[in-house]
Write an enzyme that holds these catalytic residues in place. Sequence first.
Site, PDB file in Angstrom:
ATOM      1  N   SER A 295      -9.195  -0.535   0.360  1.00  0.00           N
ATOM      2  CA  SER A 295      -7.981   0.204  -0.007  1.00  0.00           C
ATOM      3  C   SER A 295      -6.932  -0.686  -0.672  1.00  0.00           C
ATOM      4  CB  SER A 295      -7.371   0.851   1.239  1.00  0.00           C
ATOM      5  OG  SER A 295      -6.156   1.495   0.906  1.00  0.00           O
TER       6      SER A 295
ATOM      7  N   LYS B 187      -9.318  13.355   7.168  1.00  0.00           N
ATOM      8  CA  LYS B 187      -8.220  14.201   6.697  1.00  0.00           C
ATOM      9  C   LYS B 187      -8.151  15.541   7.419  1.00  0.00           C
ATOM     10  CE  LYS B 187      -7.960  11.981   2.182  1.00  0.00           C
ATOM     11  NZ  LYS B 187      -7.892  12.151   0.725  1.00  0.00           N
TER      12      LYS B 187
ATOM     13  N   GLY C  96      -9.799   7.265  -9.999  1.00  0.00           N
ATOM     14  CA  GLY C  96      -8.720   7.817  -9.200  1.00  0.00           C
ATOM     15  C   GLY C  96      -7.613   6.844  -8.861  1.00  0.00           C
TER      16      GLY C  96
END
Length: 288
Positions: A18, A69, A246
């Site tokens: 990340s 999520k 992305g």
Amino acid sequence: MQTTLDMYCVMGNPVAHSRSPWIHARFAQLTQQALDYRRRLVPLQGFAEDLQQLIAEGGKGCNVTVPFKLEAAQAAHSQSPRVALAGAANTLVIDGDGRIHADNTDGLGLVADITRNAGVAITGKDVLLIGAGGAAAGVLGPLLEQQPRSITICNRTFAKAQTLVEQHAPLAAQQKVELLAQELQALEGDFDIVINATAASLQGAGTPVTARVLRPGCLAYDMMYGAAATPFLAWAQAHGATGRDGLGMLVEQAAESFALWRGVRPPSQQVLEELREVIAQETKACTR
């Protein structure tokens, strides 16, 4: 004057790749905010426990990435309308009493990156959304609000795609968008914008659809970035599409999260340009 740093993190599995800590550190520098943002690797069956540990440690909020999520939305005491619609959250805000508010900034980030950073209009276009998990659910509402001509959802498990269509049918009707589900193995049609919302690349799987879905010159967008997005983008570009990873979505959704936490909107486009330069320098160093 604040002397301690407010604590935030990104929770996921995997999470070592990340870029969110770099992004939020840069946002904090540019907006003079005192915060500490770190990666937090969460056991696959341990999200609820890890979230409670974060609260006990005094955390003020977190981003949530795959595969948590859906669990993040369920863990919250209150939800934004985006979360209520999607059933998925990528941003949690924790108040002084340990109460959790869930929001989802993924769709806002995706739309901003496609329309503003890439300069591609969504309105009036035919869109293919590959995947029906938390990532796809989080972006579908904001995509519908851009009023494309149609959105087709395809997924390996057809029932999941159908469920997403049913959940979003009222919004699709309101926005006058044709919204439908197709089986991945029997996918028909071609599209102006193809969005890969699966984690197939992270799992070492191949491109999930055939090249027939790509209209000449269409935008093929992978919600992953870096090495994870490379196979999909290479495939798309080899078949005449314009590929985009992305990374811009990551920065734009992070900016929305940062604004929720801090009440300040950071300069996302500047940070995206800086991050692409950082990655380019890292790549150059690795190839020497």
